[in-house]
Design a protein around this motif. Structure first.
Motif, PDB file in Angstrom:
ATOM      1  N   ILE A 157       0.857  -1.186   0.000  1.00 23.77           N
ATOM      2  CA  ILE A 157       0.000   0.000   0.000  1.00 23.77           C
ATOM      3  C   ILE A 157       0.893   1.235   0.000  1.00 23.77           C
ATOM      4  N   ASP A 158       0.702   2.105  -0.966  1.00 25.57           N
ATOM      5  CA  ASP A 158       1.390   3.391  -1.036  1.00 25.57           C
ATOM      6  C   ASP A 158       0.369   4.434  -1.457  1.00 25.57           C
ATOM      7  N   VAL A 159      -0.041   5.296  -0.544  1.00 26.74           N
ATOM      8  CA  VAL A 159      -1.071   6.296  -0.849  1.00 26.74           C
ATOM      9  C   VAL A 159      -0.751   7.626  -0.162  1.00 26.74           C
ATOM     10  N   ASP A 160      -1.259   8.689  -0.771  1.00 28.46           N
ATOM     11  CA  ASP A 160      -1.203  10.010  -0.155  1.00 28.46           C
ATOM     12  C   ASP A 160      -2.429  10.180   0.733  1.00 28.46           C
ATOM     13  N   VAL A 161      -2.239  10.804   1.878  1.00 34.78           N
ATOM     14  CA  VAL A 161      -3.307  10.996   2.849  1.00 34.78           C
ATOM     15  C   VAL A 161      -3.414  12.483   3.165  1.00 34.78           C
ATOM     16  N   THR A 162      -4.639  12.996   3.156  1.00 28.65           N
ATOM     17  CA  THR A 162      -4.891  14.390   3.528  1.00 28.65           C
ATOM     18  C   THR A 162      -6.047  14.438   4.516  1.00 28.65           C
ATOM     19  N   ARG A 163      -5.867  15.186   5.601  1.00 28.43           N
ATOM     20  CA  ARG A 163      -6.946  15.417   6.557  1.00 28.43           C
ATOM     21  C   ARG A 163      -6.994  16.917   6.854  1.00 28.43           C
ATOM     22  N   LEU A 164      -8.204  17.430   6.928  1.00 27.24           N
ATOM     23  CA  LEU A 164      -8.427  18.834   7.265  1.00 27.24           C
ATOM     24  C   LEU A 164      -9.067  18.878   8.646  1.00 27.24           C
ATOM     25  N   PHE A 165      -8.424  19.560   9.578  1.00 31.19           N
ATOM     26  CA  PHE A 165      -8.943  19.692  10.936  1.00 31.19           C
ATOM     27  C   PHE A 165      -9.551  21.084  11.041  1.00 31.19           C
ATOM     28  N   VAL A 166     -10.880  21.132  11.175  1.00 31.99           N
ATOM     29  CA  VAL A 166     -11.628  22.383  11.080  1.00 31.99           C
ATOM     30  C   VAL A 166     -12.226  22.745  12.435  1.00 31.99           C
ATOM     31  N   GLN A 167     -11.994  23.989  12.861  1.00 32.98           N
ATOM     32  CA  GLN A 167     -12.496  24.445  14.152  1.00 32.98           C
ATOM     33  C   GLN A 167     -14.023  24.536  14.162  1.00 32.98           C
ATOM     34  N   ASP A 168     -14.627  24.996  13.077  1.00 35.31           N
ATOM     35  CA  ASP A 168     -16.081  25.181  13.020  1.00 35.31           C
ATOM     36  C   ASP A 168     -16.806  23.959  12.462  1.00 35.31           C
ATOM     37  N   TYR A 169     -16.274  22.773  12.675  1.00 31.20           N
ATOM     38  CA  TYR A 169     -16.885  21.545  12.175  1.00 31.20           C
ATOM     39  C   TYR A 169     -18.190  21.281  12.920  1.00 31.20           C
ATOM     40  N   GLU A 170     -19.220  20.929  12.159  1.00 32.18           N
ATOM     41  CA  GLU A 170     -20.509  20.621  12.780  1.00 32.18           C
ATOM     42  C   GLU A 170     -20.927  19.198  12.430  1.00 32.18           C
ATOM     43  N   GLU A 171     -21.205  18.434  13.464  1.00 33.19           N
ATOM     44  CA  GLU A 171     -21.708  17.066  13.272  1.00 33.19           C
ATOM     45  C   GLU A 171     -23.162  17.144  12.828  1.00 33.19           C
ATOM     46  N   PRO A 172     -23.566  16.325  11.855  1.00 34.30           N
ATOM     47  CA  PRO A 172     -24.982  16.297  11.466  1.00 34.30           C
ATOM     48  C   PRO A 172     -25.841  15.823  12.639  1.00 34.30           C
ATOM     49  N   GLU A 173     -27.006  16.450  12.799  1.00 34.86           N
ATOM     50  CA  GLU A 173     -27.893  16.102  13.909  1.00 34.86           C
ATOM     51  C   GLU A 173     -28.893  15.014  13.539  1.00 34.86           C
ATOM     52  N   GLU A 174     -29.178  14.873  12.249  1.00 33.46           N
ATOM     53  CA  GLU A 174     -30.152  13.871  11.815  1.00 33.46           C
ATOM     54  C   GLU A 174     -29.547  12.477  11.950  1.00 33.46           C
ATOM     55  N   THR A 175     -30.429  11.474  12.084  1.00 33.77           N
ATOM     56  CA  THR A 175     -29.947  10.098  12.195  1.00 33.77           C
ATOM     57  C   THR A 175     -29.454   9.574  10.851  1.00 33.77           C
TER      58      THR A 175
END
Length: 184
Positions: free
Chosen positions: A87-105
């Protein structure tokens, strides 16, 4: 807020430089490889490296960019023989301060699945294991391994095959019989 990192690889966001990238390089030792392999239900994890950097995005968000390299061993889904995958892959993650979790199920997943909520710590090791788990083949198959056809029937009866179970197989046979009986 605790100043004690949750793991040896965690980086405290408040201590990251806004003006310079923060590099990291993870190469777990043999004991760690064994534990990760056990956690991910692998036969073995021979190599694992995760190298990259964390940089500021604006005033409050952060981006992790890295290269994941790994050699995993899993049992073949057909023969149970060991299958080695690189396995050889590029990984990107964005850590966002104003992230909102969805409230709906039930919600529709966003196209960009790289975004995560920003906490007090960014742990490259957690991202490494998550990225590895997502890249591991679900159904590893050894070269030349093919699933045969299982046929079950009562003694003395003709077994039903996959070909017989097709929805129009019976119609095709009936059509052929009609042609033969009409002399065509």
């Amino acid at each position: 807020m605790s100043r004690t990192p949750p793991s040896p690889t965690a980086l405290r966001v408040a201590e990251l430089s806004q003006n310079a990238q923060t590099p990291f390089s993870l190469r777990p030792d043999a004991d760690s490889l064994r534990k990760i392999a056990e956690e991910l239900d692998l036969s073995a994890l021979r190599k694992l490296s995760f190298e990259g950097r964390i940089k500021a995005l604006g005033r409050s968000d952060w981006q992790l960019e890295a290269r994941l390299g790994a050699t995993v061993v899993q049992p073949c889904v057909v023969t149970l023989e060991p299958v080695q995958t690189r396995i050889d892959v590029d990984v990107t993650r964005l850590f966002v301060q104003d992230y909102e979790e969805p409230e709906e199920t039930e919600v529709e997943m966003a196209e960009d699945d790289r975004t995560e909520p920003l906490g007090a710590w960014i742990d490259p090791a957690v991202v490494m294991i998550e990225a590895l788990a997502l890249e591991i083949p679900e159904y590893p198959r050894a070269d030349g391994a093919e699933l045969g056809q299982a046929v079950y029937t009562k003694p003395g009866e003709a077994p039903m095959t996959d070909e017989d179970a097709r929805p129009f197989a019976g119609l095709a046979n009936l059509k052929d019989q009609l042609k033969d009986s009409n002399g065509e």
